[in-house]
Scaffold this active site. Sequence first.
Site, PDB file in Angstrom:
ATOM      1  N   ARG A 314      -3.654   5.717 -12.517  1.00  0.00           N
ATOM      2  CA  ARG A 314      -3.423   6.665 -13.517  1.00  0.00           C
ATOM      3  C   ARG A 314      -2.820   8.072 -13.080  1.00  0.00           C
ATOM      4  O   ARG A 314      -1.216   7.913 -13.176  1.00  0.00           O
ATOM      5  CB  ARG A 314      -3.838   7.225 -13.812  1.00  0.00           C
ATOM      6  N   TYR A 318       1.014   8.146 -13.892  1.00  0.00           N
ATOM      7  CA  TYR A 318       1.669   9.320 -14.883  1.00  0.00           C
ATOM      8  C   TYR A 318       1.833  10.518 -14.920  1.00  0.00           C
ATOM      9  O   TYR A 318       1.707  11.238 -15.333  1.00  0.00           O
ATOM     10  CB  TYR A 318       0.689   8.903 -15.947  1.00  0.00           C
ATOM     11  N   CYS A 345      -0.685   3.094   1.697  1.00  0.00           N
ATOM     12  CA  CYS A 345       0.948   2.893   2.387  1.00  0.00           C
ATOM     13  C   CYS A 345       1.898   3.726   1.668  1.00  0.00           C
ATOM     14  O   CYS A 345       2.927   2.971   1.890  1.00  0.00           O
ATOM     15  CB  CYS A 345       1.165   2.249   3.756  1.00  0.00           C
TER      16      CYS A 345
END
Length: 422
Positions: A314, A318, A345
């Site tokens: 998330r 977002y 990475c």
Amino acid sequence: MDHFQYRGGHLFAEDVPLTDIAEQVGTPVYVYSTATLERHVNVFRDAFEGLDALICYAVKANSNQAVLKTLARAGTGADVVSLGELRRALAAGIPADKIVFAGVGKTPEEMAAGLDAGILQFNVESAPELEMLNTVAGQRSRTAPVSLRVNPDVDAKTHAKISTGRSENKFGISWTQVSGLYDRIRDLPHLEAVGVDVHIGSQLTALDPLKAAFTKVVSLVRSLRQNGHVIRHIDLGGGLGIPYEPGSAPPPLPSDYGRMVRETLGGLDCRIILEPGRLIAGNAGILLTKLLYDKHGDERRFYIVDAAMNDLSRPAMYEAYHDIVPVNDPSGTERIPVDIVGPVCESGDTFTRARPMPVVRPGELLAIKSAGAYGAVMSGTYNSRPLVPEVLVNGTDFHVIRPRQTLDDLLALDRTPDWLAD
């Protein structure tokens, strides 16, 4: 409210120290609280007391079987968007007549499974889907109960990637096409129109967009009834937000939401279907992680933890805020601005930037809060990092409800063609 609280200098999940879970299960690990799941269901149900309301938990938020069984015992139904979620809901003991099947891309196989199970309704999102559902139902000599998901073109005022109620979104049927498609349902022999569905987005922090959408639905239902359609259900979807960031303006309370629904739709004599997901599971879970390194850069300080964006996507996807707290009570300790990052990475593997945090030493634990929804279900194996385990706490007990994937498990998913065989 959740059941993750400090006691005696340490963070507990209900009556279990998180340090005990870390010692026995390792990190990273998702930890869920039964008491919090149950409390959120009860608070939400109480908000609609006196209405004919059915809570269909949005399985996409957290689909672990133990979580679903906990919610089934609390009396919820399920909102599913795939054959896998349907199978999970049924396996957890959720009755088929409390299951709603949503989603824009249902396959014929998924439609057939829903019909065979005897689900409450299909939320249909396009004219071609309507025709396909009629064909599949006819092949099985069944009648499919249908609600059309209408797109009211209402801005939910939420993140663009979780907004679903604008005309440019892929979800739902354009307002101008709805009446014609309900008339088409009447002409199709294997479909029955039973309701109207609307869902405008996720993590809503105000009631005004919801009220605007619901007001349009009221007008639609009255118009459809005048045209001879029997509308028994109104599916309001989910979307009510949860408090992620301490000190920010809180989202509306379920009681305020229930009052608005009662005022807006109470006179329609319809069953109200509600599809909360995040509201039930979000604050019922944390992601427990360990500090690996305290890295001092020229301009920034980094806490490098063993959880990563593949475990909780998330923040990377977002720019989402999650409160992050030490498992050892930080009261009274110095705070310094740090970036909390994972080992993947990618520069996007960052949970927060320049956030004031207590001084934490390598080897100590951090809890990423409000991770019970859209955490484990969205995780992956990028960088060949195995999926992390999930734990459910119930009072003084805890149980591993999904074991940590091993590297052998992960590699065993691959198949080598004959021409590469040794």
